[in-house]
Design a protein around this motif. Structure first.
Motif, PDB file in Angstrom:
ATOM      1  N   ARG A  75       0.810  -1.218   0.000  1.00  0.00           N
ATOM      2  CA  ARG A  75       0.000   0.000   0.000  1.00  0.00           C
ATOM      3  C   ARG A  75       0.842   1.266   0.000  1.00  0.00           C
ATOM      4  O   ARG A  75       0.700   2.144   0.851  1.00  0.00           O
ATOM      5  CB  ARG A  75      -0.950   0.015   1.189  1.00  0.00           C
ATOM      6  CG  ARG A  75      -1.862  -1.184   1.261  1.00  0.00           C
ATOM      7  CD  ARG A  75      -2.869  -1.039   2.359  1.00  0.00           C
ATOM      8  NE  ARG A  75      -3.866  -0.036   2.019  1.00  0.00           N
ATOM      9  CZ  ARG A  75      -4.903  -0.273   1.224  1.00  0.00           C
ATOM     10  NH1 ARG A  75      -5.075  -1.459   0.705  1.00  0.00           N
ATOM     11  NH2 ARG A  75      -5.763   0.669   0.951  1.00  0.00           N
ATOM     12  N   THR A  76       1.753   1.361  -0.959  1.00  0.00           N
ATOM     13  CA  THR A  76       2.576   2.557  -1.047  1.00  0.00           C
ATOM     14  C   THR A  76       2.942   2.811  -2.502  1.00  0.00           C
ATOM     15  O   THR A  76       2.841   1.913  -3.333  1.00  0.00           O
ATOM     16  CB  THR A  76       3.858   2.421  -0.210  1.00  0.00           C
ATOM     17  OG1 THR A  76       4.596   3.646  -0.313  1.00  0.00           O
ATOM     18  CG2 THR A  76       4.730   1.278  -0.683  1.00  0.00           C
ATOM     19  N   SER A  77       3.348   4.053  -2.789  1.00  0.00           N
ATOM     20  CA  SER A  77       3.850   4.355  -4.122  1.00  0.00           C
ATOM     21  C   SER A  77       5.345   4.623  -4.055  1.00  0.00           C
ATOM     22  O   SER A  77       5.976   4.905  -5.060  1.00  0.00           O
ATOM     23  CB  SER A  77       3.130   5.590  -4.681  1.00  0.00           C
ATOM     24  OG  SER A  77       3.358   6.679  -3.810  1.00  0.00           O
TER      25      SER A  77
ATOM     26  N   SER B 230      -1.617   6.315  -7.562  1.00  0.00           N
ATOM     27  CA  SER B 230      -2.390   5.478  -6.667  1.00  0.00           C
ATOM     28  C   SER B 230      -1.545   5.124  -5.450  1.00  0.00           C
ATOM     29  O   SER B 230      -0.328   4.985  -5.550  1.00  0.00           O
ATOM     30  CB  SER B 230      -2.864   4.217  -7.381  1.00  0.00           C
ATOM     31  OG  SER B 230      -1.752   3.495  -7.841  1.00  0.00           O
ATOM     32  N   GLU B 231      -2.184   5.028  -4.324  1.00  0.00           N
ATOM     33  CA  GLU B 231      -1.572   4.651  -3.042  1.00  0.00           C
ATOM     34  C   GLU B 231      -0.741   5.756  -2.392  1.00  0.00           C
ATOM     35  O   GLU B 231      -0.286   5.611  -1.272  1.00  0.00           O
ATOM     36  CB  GLU B 231      -0.705   3.374  -3.160  1.00  0.00           C
ATOM     37  CG  GLU B 231      -1.428   2.145  -3.696  1.00  0.00           C
ATOM     38  CD  GLU B 231      -2.534   1.648  -2.790  1.00  0.00           C
ATOM     39  OE1 GLU B 231      -2.501   1.919  -1.584  1.00  0.00           O
ATOM     40  OE2 GLU B 231      -3.460   0.995  -3.317  1.00  0.00           O
TER      41      GLU B 231
ATOM     42  N   ILE C  94      -0.021   8.979  -0.278  1.00  0.00           N
ATOM     43  CA  ILE C  94      -0.789   9.773   0.682  1.00  0.00           C
ATOM     44  C   ILE C  94      -0.307  11.227   0.668  1.00  0.00           C
ATOM     45  O   ILE C  94       0.767  11.538   0.148  1.00  0.00           O
ATOM     46  CB  ILE C  94      -0.705   9.195   2.114  1.00  0.00           C
ATOM     47  CG1 ILE C  94       0.731   9.165   2.607  1.00  0.00           C
ATOM     48  CG2 ILE C  94      -1.350   7.818   2.196  1.00  0.00           C
ATOM     49  CD1 ILE C  94       0.859   8.822   4.096  1.00  0.00           C
TER      50      ILE C  94
ATOM     51  N   ARG D 131      -4.444  10.728   4.279  1.00  0.00           N
ATOM     52  CA  ARG D 131      -5.441  10.407   3.266  1.00  0.00           C
ATOM     53  C   ARG D 131      -4.744  10.147   1.925  1.00  0.00           C
ATOM     54  O   ARG D 131      -3.757  10.788   1.590  1.00  0.00           O
ATOM     55  CB  ARG D 131      -6.407  11.602   3.158  1.00  0.00           C
ATOM     56  CG  ARG D 131      -7.465  11.538   2.114  1.00  0.00           C
ATOM     57  CD  ARG D 131      -8.723  10.830   2.509  1.00  0.00           C
ATOM     58  NE  ARG D 131      -9.337  11.162   3.780  1.00  0.00           N
ATOM     59  CZ  ARG D 131     -10.386  11.989   3.908  1.00  0.00           C
ATOM     60  NH1 ARG D 131     -10.890  12.605   2.883  1.00  0.00           N
ATOM     61  NH2 ARG D 131     -10.934  12.176   5.097  1.00  0.00           N
ATOM     62  N   LYS D 132      -5.283   9.197   1.139  1.00  0.00           N
ATOM     63  CA  LYS D 132      -4.747   8.947  -0.209  1.00  0.00           C
ATOM     64  C   LYS D 132      -5.061  10.149  -1.098  1.00  0.00           C
ATOM     65  O   LYS D 132      -6.188  10.656  -1.073  1.00  0.00           O
ATOM     66  CB  LYS D 132      -5.416   7.702  -0.807  1.00  0.00           C
ATOM     67  CG  LYS D 132      -5.138   6.440  -0.013  1.00  0.00           C
ATOM     68  CD  LYS D 132      -4.246   5.505  -0.802  1.00  0.00           C
ATOM     69  CE  LYS D 132      -3.449   4.606   0.108  1.00  0.00           C
ATOM     70  NZ  LYS D 132      -4.244   3.577   0.772  1.00  0.00           N
TER      71      LYS D 132
END
Lengths: 323, 334
Positions: free
Chosen positions: A262-264, B95-96, B98, B140-141
Motif C-alpha cells: 500500500r505505497t507508491s 495510486s496509493e 498519501i 489520506r490517499k
C-alpha cells in the motif's frame, strides 16, 4: 518455498539427506549430491534472481513511463535478445559443427542475446537523449520491438528445421539451463542492475508527479532516464540472455507489491517487488512440473497463466474505481 | 523602492517556441518579495509558456531571467529548485500515495540519495500541511481528495520546497467559487506571513481585483504590469477583455453582456432588496429609470409579499419572490 523446491524432482531424495547436502556438504550418495548441488540449487537460485530482476525492472518502467501496463520488455529488450539468438542459430550451421555446438552453444546463445538487447538499449538511450516527451520514447521502443520481431520472423522463414526448433524452445524460457558457472555471471549482473535501480529510486519518486514537477524540484530528467533504462535493461537483458524471454512477471509483480505494501514509494516497492518476484518465480517453477510425471511445462506459459488473470483483475478493478 | 526586494527580474525577454515562433517579446518585469502577482490573458496567448520559461522548463528565445541578480541560464536545475517552486495545471494521479508523501517529495532538493527526511525536513513538511489546513488529512490517499484539497496539497508540496518564489499555473481552475476564493486568499496570506513572492495565472478577475498587489497582463505580444486599479484606469483591462458582446465594467470589475435595453421600468425602494431586484430586472433586458407614468416595481422591506408590480390602468399585484415577479413581467410582455 525454497525447501519445497529442493524437495521436488524426478528423483526422490530424503529431507535429511537434502539438509546434509545443503548445509553440511556431506552425503553418502554421490549422485544425490550432484542432483542437489548442480541442478536443483542453481535452478532455485536462478528462479529467485530472475524473479527479482524482472519485477524490479518492470517497476522501474512503470514508474518512469507512468503507465501501469509497462513492463521490462516495452523498450524492445526481448526482441533485441531474440534477434541476437536468431542470427546466431541461423549462422550456427557455418560457425559450429554438431559436436562443438552443444558445448559452446549455451554460452554463445547467452552472448548473442546479451549483445542483441545491449544494442537495443543503446538505440533507446540515443533516442531518449534527443526526444523530450517520455511517451514518445515508449512508442518508439514498442516500434523498435515490432520491427526487430519482424526481422526475426524473416530469419525464421529462411532457417532450417533444427535451428527453428532451437529458437522456439529458447522463446519458451527456461530456468533449468543455467549452469553454476553462468550463475556466476548472472548474479553479479543482477546485483549491478539492482544497485542502479536503488540509485534512481529517489528520482523516480519525484517523477511520479510528472516531468515538469520533477524538473522544478531539480531532477535531471535525462540522467534519470539513462540510469533507469540502463538499470532495467541490464536486469531484463541479462535474464533474457540466460533464460529466454519470461513474460508477465515484470508487469504483474509491481502491482501485487503496490496492493500488499500500500505505497507508491519506489524504495519500498523495490524491496517489495523483489520479495514477491522471487516468490512468484519459485511458484511458477513449482507449477511447471506436472505432479507425478517427469514432464516440465515451458516456464513462459506458466507465468502467463498466473499473470494474465491478475492483470485482468487489476484492469477491471481500476475501471470500477474510476467510473 | 528598495532594489533588494526584487527577487526576480525579467529583462527584454522573448518567449515562444523555435518551431512556432514568438508568443511575446520585449518583456521587462520585476517580482517583489511579499507581493502577490496575478498573470492574466486570454487562453492560448502564452501564459503557461511564460511561466515555464521563468522556471527554466522552457528556454527563452531572447533576453534574461534573473533570480536575485543571477541569470537562470547559468544556474543548474538544483539551484533553481531552491529558488522557485511550481504548481502546474497537471493533475497528480498516483495510486496509493498519501498527502504526507506528496508534500514530503517537495523536500527533494534537500535530501540525500535515499530521500530520507531529517527531523528538520519533517517539521517543514508538517508546517506546510498546517499552513494549507491539511494537517488532519495528511494520511489520506491523494486519489481520494476533493479538487480543492488536492490543490491545497500541491501548494503544500511547493511550500515544503521552501523557496522564496512560488509560481502557480491556474491554481483555481476546476474549483468551485468557495474553493477559488479560499485558495487565492491562502496565497495572499502566504505572501504576507512568509514574505514570499507568489506569481499565478488565473481567469478569476473578480478575486484578482481584490487581492493581487500587481497584475501582469499579456496582450498584443507583450506583458504590461501595474496595480489592478492602474490597469482599470489605463483602460487596459477593458481593452483586453471587452468585445462586441462583452462589456467590462471598471466600477465593479465584472463583465456584462452588451445589450440594447429599450424597455424601461421604474423601481422604487431601498436596501439590499432594491439592489438585487435592480440586478434581476436588468438581467431580463430592462433599464431601470425614475420616470413617472410607466410601469413600476415597488420594493417594501420587512414584509412577505414585498415586491409590488404597478402597471398603469391595472390592479397592483404582489409577489413574494423575485422569481415570481420576473415571470409575471415576462408573461405580460411589458
Amino acid at each position: 518455498m525454497f525447501f519445497i523446491e529442493l524437495f521436488i524432482g524426478s528423483v526422490s531424495i530424503s529431507f535429511k539427506e537434502i539438509f546434509n547436502i545443503v548445509f553440511l556438504g556431506i552425503s553418502e550418495n554421490e549422485a544425490n549430491t550432484t542432483i542437489i548441488a548442480d541442478f536443483r540449487l542453481p535452478k532455485i537460485i536462478t528462479a529467485i534472481v530472475v524473479g527479482i530482476a524482472l519485477a524490479v525492472s518492470g517497476l522501474q518502467m512503470q514508474a518512469i513511463f507512468r503507465n501501469p501496463l509497462a513492463g521490462p520488455y516495452v523498450l524492445g529488450i526481448s526482441s533485441g535478445a531474440g534477434l541476437g539468438v536468431a542470427i546466431l542459430l541461423l549462422s550456427s550451421g557455418w560457425l559450429f559443427n554438431e559436436t562443438n555446438f552443444s558445448f559452446l552453444g549455451n554460452w554463445a546463445m547467452v552472448l548473442a542475446a546479451w549483445l542483441g538487447s545491449g544494442i537495443v538499449l543503446f538505440l533507446v538511450l540515443l533516442v531518449s537523449i534527443r526526444v523530450k516527451d517520455v511517451l514518445t520514447v515508449l512508442i518508439l521502443g514498442i516500434m523498435f520491438g515490432a520491427a526487430i520481431s519482424s526481422l526475426v520472423n524473416i530469419l525464421q522463414f529462411f532457417s532450417d528445421q533444427q535451428s527453428l526448433k532451437s529458437y522456439v524452445v529458447w522463446t519458451m524460457g527456461s530456468l533449468g539451463g543455467v549452469t553454476k558457472s553462468q550463475l556466476a555471471v548472472l548474479l553479479p549482473s543482477v546485483i549491478i542492475g539492482l544497485f542502479l535501480s536503488i540509485l534512481s529510486a529517489k528520482m523516480l519518486n519525484a517523477l511520479l508527479l510528472g516531468e515538469n514537477y520533477a524538473k522544478s524540484m531539480g531532477v535531471n530528467v535525462l540522467k534519470a532516464r539513462i540510469l533507469v533504462f540502463a538499470g532495467a535493461s541490464i536486469l531484463a537483458g541479462t535474464v533474457t540472455a540466460f533464460c529466454g524471454p519470461i513474460g508477465f512477471v515484470g508487469i504483474v509483480v509491481p502491482h501485487i507489491a503496490r496492493i500488499i505494501f500500500r505505497t507508491s514509494n519506489v524504495f519500498t516497492l523495490i524491496w517489495g517487488s523483489s520479495l514477491i518476484g522471487a516468490l512468484f518465480m519459485l511458484m511458477s517453477d513449482l507449477l511447471s512440473r506436472i505432479p507425478g510425471s517427469d514432464t516440465v511445462l515451458p516456464i513462459n506459459s506458466v507465468t502467463a497463466i498466473i499473470g494474465v488473470p491478475v492483470i485482468i483483475y487489476l484492469v477491471i478493478k481500476k475501471f470500477k474505481f474510476e467510473s | 523602492m528598495k532594489a533588494e526586494n526584487n527577487i526576480l527580474e525579467i529583462k527584454n525577454l522573448a518567449i515562444g517556441y523555435k518551431e512556432t515562433g514568438i508568443l511575446a517579446d520585449g518583456i521587462n518585469l520585476t517580482l517583489k518579495k511579499g507581493e502577490l502577482t496575478g498573470l492574466i490573458g486570454l487562453n492560448g496567448i502564452g501564459k503557461s509558456t511564460f511561466l515555464k520559461t521563468l522556471l527554466k522548463l522552457n528556454n527563452p528565445l531572447e533576453g534574461q531571467v534573473l533570480f536575485e541578480g543571477k541569470n537562470i541560464k547559468l544556474l543548474d536545475s538544483n539551484r533553481v529548485a531552491l529558488l522557485c517552486s511550481y504548481v502546474s495545471t497537471e493533475h497528480i494521479r498516483v495510486s496509493e500515495m498519501i498527502v504526507y508523501e506528496l508534500v514530503a517529495i517537495g523536500r527533494y532538493p534537500y535530501t540525500g540519495w535515499n530521500g530520507k527526511l531529517s527531523g528538520k525536513d519533517k517539521s517543514i513538511v508538517e508546517e506546510a500541511l498546517w499552513q494549507v489546513g491539511l494537517e488532519k488529512l495528511m494520511n489520506r490517499k491523494i486519489m481520494q481528495l476533493s479538487d480543492g484539497e488536492r490543490q491545497r496539497a500541491s501548494i503544500a508540496r511547493a511550500l515544503a520546497q521552501d523557496t522564496p518564489i512560488i509560481i502557480l499555473d491556474e491554481p483555481t481552475a476546476f474549483l468551485d467559487i468557495k474553493n477559488r476564493y479560499e485558495i487565492i486568499h491562502l496565497l495572499k496570506r502566504l505572501c504576507l506571513e512568509k514574505e514570499k513572492a507568489i506569481l499565478f495565472s488565473s481567469h478569476d478577475l473578480g478575486n484578482l481585483m481584490q487581492v493581487a498587489d500587481k497584475l501582469w497582463i499579456i496582450n498584443n505580444s507583450s506583458i504590461s504590469e501595474g496595480a489592478p486599479e492602474d490597469m482599470v484606469l489605463s483602460g487596459l483591462l477593458e481593452e483586453v477583455f471587452s468585445s462586441e458582446d462583452l462589456l467590462f465594467n471598471p466600477e465593479s470589475g465584472i463583465f456584462l453582456e452588451r445589450k440594447e435595453s429599450s424597455k424601461e421600468i421604474k423601481l422604487s425602494g431601498e436596501g439590499n432588496k432594491y439592489f438585487w431586484t435592480k440586478k434581476a430586472i436588468e438581467r431580463i433586458g430592462f433599464s431601470v429609470s425614475t420616470k413617472e407614468g410607466i410601469s413600476e416595481v415597488q420594493i417594501v422591506n420587512g414584509v412577505n409579499n414585498g415586491f409590488i408590480l404597478k402597471i398603469p390602468n391595472n390592479e397592483n399585484v404582489e409577489f413574494s419572490s423575485i422569481y415570481d415577479l420576473l415571470r409575471q413581467i415576462k408573461r405580460i410582455n411589458l
